[in-house]
Motif scaffolding. Sequence first.
Motif, short mmCIF file in Angstrom:
data_model
loop_
_atom_site.label_atom_id
_atom_site.label_comp_id
_atom_site.label_asym_id
_atom_site.label_seq_id
_atom_site.Cartn_x
_atom_site.Cartn_y
_atom_site.Cartn_z
N LEU A 1 32.34 45.15 37.07
CA LEU A 1 31.42 44.03 36.91
C LEU A 1 30.48 43.96 38.11
CD1 LEU A 1 33.98 41.34 35.73
CD2 LEU A 1 32.34 42.57 34.32
N PRO A 2 29.31 43.36 37.94
CA PRO A 2 28.43 43.18 39.10
C PRO A 2 29.15 42.35 40.18
CG PRO A 2 27.28 42.63 37.07
CD PRO A 2 28.72 42.85 36.72
N SER B 1 33.36 39.12 42.37
CA SER B 1 33.95 38.53 43.57
C SER B 1 34.88 37.36 43.28
CB SER B 1 32.85 38.12 44.55
OG SER B 1 32.20 39.27 45.03
N PRO B 2 34.49 36.38 42.43
CA PRO B 2 35.43 35.27 42.17
C PRO B 2 36.73 35.77 41.52
CG PRO B 2 33.23 34.69 41.44
CD PRO B 2 33.20 36.14 41.80
N PHE B 3 36.64 36.73 40.62
CA PHE B 3 37.84 37.28 39.99
C PHE B 3 38.69 38.02 41.02
CE2 PHE B 3 40.05 40.88 38.09
CZ PHE B 3 40.90 40.21 37.23
N GLN B 4 38.02 38.78 41.88
CA GLN B 4 38.74 39.56 42.88
C GLN B 4 39.54 38.64 43.80
OE1 GLN B 4 36.25 41.90 45.44
NE2 GLN B 4 37.96 43.00 46.33
N ALA B 5 38.94 37.55 44.27
CA ALA B 5 39.65 36.63 45.17
C ALA B 5 40.86 36.01 44.47
CB ALA B 5 38.68 35.53 45.63
N ARG B 6 40.71 35.62 43.22
CA ARG B 6 41.81 35.02 42.47
C ARG B 6 42.91 36.05 42.21
NH1 ARG B 6 42.56 32.81 36.70
NH2 ARG B 6 44.20 31.30 37.08
N ALA B 7 42.51 37.26 41.82
CA ALA B 7 43.50 38.31 41.54
C ALA B 7 44.30 38.64 42.80
CB ALA B 7 42.80 39.56 41.01
N ALA C 1 44.83 36.60 45.35
CA ALA C 1 45.68 35.45 45.66
C ALA C 1 46.93 35.45 44.79
CB ALA C 1 44.89 34.16 45.47
N LEU C 2 46.83 35.94 43.56
CA LEU C 2 47.97 35.98 42.65
C LEU C 2 48.80 37.26 42.82
CD1 LEU C 2 46.25 34.56 39.45
CD2 LEU C 2 47.97 33.42 40.86
N GLY C 3 48.31 38.17 43.65
CA GLY C 3 49.03 39.42 43.87
C GLY C 3 48.84 40.45 42.77
N TRP C 4 47.78 40.29 41.98
CA TRP C 4 47.51 41.25 40.90
C TRP C 4 46.80 42.48 41.47
CZ3 TRP C 4 44.74 37.52 37.01
CH2 TRP C 4 45.68 36.62 36.50
N PRO C 5 47.15 43.67 41.01
CA PRO C 5 46.38 44.84 41.42
C PRO C 5 45.00 44.78 40.75
CG PRO C 5 48.01 45.46 39.78
CD PRO C 5 48.25 44.01 40.11
N LEU C 6 44.00 45.27 41.45
CA LEU C 6 42.65 45.23 40.90
C LEU C 6 42.43 46.31 39.84
CD1 LEU C 6 40.57 44.42 44.08
CD2 LEU C 6 41.27 42.89 42.23
N ARG C 7 43.18 47.38 39.91
CA ARG C 7 43.10 48.43 38.89
C ARG C 7 44.37 48.37 38.08
NH1 ARG C 7 40.88 54.02 40.93
NH2 ARG C 7 39.33 53.79 39.34
N GLN C 8 44.21 48.15 36.80
CA GLN C 8 45.37 48.05 35.92
C GLN C 8 45.19 48.99 34.75
OE1 GLN C 8 45.71 44.01 34.73
NE2 GLN C 8 46.11 43.26 36.78
N PRO C 9 46.11 49.94 34.57
CA PRO C 9 46.00 50.79 33.38
C PRO C 9 46.23 49.94 32.14
CG PRO C 9 48.02 51.25 34.57
CD PRO C 9 47.26 50.25 35.39
#
Length: 131
Positions: free
Chosen positions: A69-70, A75-81, A83-91
């Motif tokens: 995404l642009p 950026s808002p999704f990245q910060a939330r992910a 904070a929740l401990g989600w990996p940014l790359r998910q198969p």
Amino acid sequence: MGGDGRYVLNGDWAVSPPGTYEAAGTHVVYTHDPGPEETLRAAGPTSDDLLLQVLLQEPNPGIEFEFWLPRERYSPFQARAQALGWPLRQPQTREVEPQPPAAPTVSPAQTPPLAPGPRAGPPPPGPGDPL
């Protein structure tokens, strides 16, 4: 396929050669080496929709895709992910379920119209029958 409905490559039952194609305001690099793997890469950003269509002529070998995404939307999704401990790359494994063939439609048998002919009626009188 571009947002205007025209194929960028590999459309209308024709296979395009590997190369660089212009689509949706960016350059799309298409590679297709001998074997089943094909790759599309576009640096972006795109200025129009792109529709990815896949025609399988053999069992599905699997399809992998990735997009970004642009930054202003990401950026808002990245910060939330984070904070929740989600990996940014998910198969994202997905299987295409084979659909059973549609049952044939059975239409009622049509009887051809009878040709005009002698009308059926009682048999003619025989010997010994009362008249």
